[in-house]
Design a protein around this motif. Structure first.
Motif: not given
Lengths: 84, 375
Positions: B55-65
């Motif tokens: 993913v493109e950022s940690e914000h997206s990481v946490m949203s994805a998991v």
């Protein structure tokens, strides 16, 4: 633990967020003589407040956003200011 | 069981593989990067049956998991420092959503100024997000804590952050034991959540709530996270029974016999503190090491139980609680001891920021300074 866990889960039901019609500042009024039953208003209404059967508008939930009036190709819907 | 020599990040990745995680999303940041790299390699080479989402950022990481966990997947991610700070908004969302998640946070100082080395400001800044926070002090403990974290999060429906010090633990090689897969499978059965997002279920989570409905959700999270301490300890005992591995309960206490001066800290500095305790004992100071393993929920009752009447508590904080004049551990410890009827003297200092070296002799010197303050 699972029994006591309060999960913020929800299912779609009519008016889950309360009678949002009270948010309205102006109401859409349909002129049945101009309407050609194209159903674009029913399709565009983000709140599902227009009936597919007879284009009746549910004023308990219509927030008065005006999308129906803007999309109507017959200009059959006009926005009328709500009086208090 | 197999004994190997490798880094803390390698131990973390091996534990994630052993936990049979279904989905990994990660964004690289020093010193976490090699965890994400190793997991990507395991998945690409077919050693691990999981989806890897770049993913493109940690914000997206946490949203994805979070979304994957809500759909019923056992997930993993790892981050550090600014990456953890960037996740902050979704950390609240994940805990409020009562999602079962495990994340490794490889502790690193935060900007400004820029620094790549360890302190605990990143994790301490997430104190009130509703996450459980564990702190490990050895490579073995990282491995075991990741497995334990899955067990805990899936029992209590609160996400767990496993913290370990950047470079000192993440990149240092130490021998550790890999647990046989059958034992881990017995300890950690497949994830079967009570609900999961699915088109046929037709529901959603985290929807809008009016003021009369909102408080019960938040209050139940606040009540449940306090119970997490017991659940962590219970499962750590069960894991010990199966593997023989034990790192302590909520605290790891070093040389408690006859102790009157307690040196409280967490992370790798707390392992170094054992040497400091040995030096102080040789000098005739009745010292003990108190290594905090569970920062959230803060084990206030255990701290009260451990400290005898008249004890002196010296707190070594690797973080600032800005505006309090010291670190978070000191604030927490003082709050925990406020209701004690007998007098316990407490003081603390902040040190070791941005990877500042903390050898035992320095810790002893700091302990002496603090004992001087308490006289």
């Amino acid at each position: 633990m699972r029994d006591s866990c309060v999960n913020p889960l929800s299912r779609p039901v009519k008016g889950a967020g309360g009678p949002t019609g009270s948010w309205r500042t102006s109401r859409p009024v349909l002129d049945g003589r101009k309407c050609n039953n194209c159903l674009l208003c029913w399709l565009y209404c983000p709140e599902g407040s227009i009936s597919k059967e007879d284009r009746a508008i549910d004023y308990d939930f219509c927030k008065g956003c005006g999308v129906c009036a803007a999309e109507c190709p017959q200009k059959a819907i006009s926005m009328v200011k709500e009086e208090v | 069981m197999k004994r190997i020599l490798d880094t803390g990040n390698a131990a973390c990745a091996l534990a994630v593989k052993a936990a049979k995680v279904d989905m990994v999303a990660a964004y690289p940041i020093t010193p976490q990067t090699s965890v994400a790299e190793k997991l990507a390699a395991y998945i690409a080479e077919g050693e691990m049956d999981a989806k890897y989402l770049p993913v493109e950022s940690e914000h997206s990481v946490m949203s994805a998991v979070s979304a994957a966990a809500a759909a019923g997947a056992r997930t993993f991610t790892a981050t550090s420092s600014q990456g953890l700070l960037y996740m902050h908004e979704i950390l609240h969302y994940a805990a409020g959503g009562r999602l079962s998640l495990v994340m490794a946070n490889v502790n690193r100082a935060i900007c400004a100024p820029w620094c790549l080395y360890v302190d605990h400001q990143d994790a301490v800044s997430q104190r009130d997000t509703g996450w459980i926070q564990l702190f490990a002090a050895t490579t073995q403990e990282i491995y075991d804590s990741v497995i334990l974290a899955y067990k805990v999060t899936e029992e209590i429906n609160i996400p767990v952050m496993v913290n370990y010090d950047g470079f000192l633990l993440s990149h240092s090689m130490m021998p550790f034991e890999i647990v046989d897969q059958e034992i881990i499978d017995g300890f950690l059965p497949p994830f079967s959540p009570a609900w999961r997002l699915h088109p046929q279920w037709g529901g959603t989570f985290g929807n809008v709530t009016p003021s009369d409905q909102y408080p019960p959700y938040r209050n139940s999270l606040a009540a449940d996270i306090v119970k997490a301490g017991e659940i962590i300890e219970k499962n750590a005992r069960e894991y010990q029974r199966l593997t023989g591995h034990w790192h302590g309960g909520l605290f790891d206490i070093y040389r408690p016999e006859g102790a009157e001066v307690f040196l409280l800290s967490m992370g790798s500095m707390a392992a170094e503190m054992e040497l400091a305790v040995d030096i102080l004992r040789e000098e005739g100071v009745p010292a003990a090491g108190l290594r905090l393993r569970v920062f959230r929920p803060f084990p206030a009752r255990e701290l009260c139980r451990i400290l005898p009447g008249g004890a002196r508590l010296l707190v070594f904080d690797r973080n600032h609680a800005f505006g309090t004049g010291s670190g978070a551990l000191l604030s927490e410890a003082k709050a925990a001891l406020f209701d004690r009827k007998d007098v316990i003297k407490v003081t603390g200092q902040v040190m070791g920021l941005g990877g500042e070296d903390l050898p035992a002799a320095y810790l002893v010197q700091k302990a002496r300074e603090m004992m001087g303050v308490l006289k």
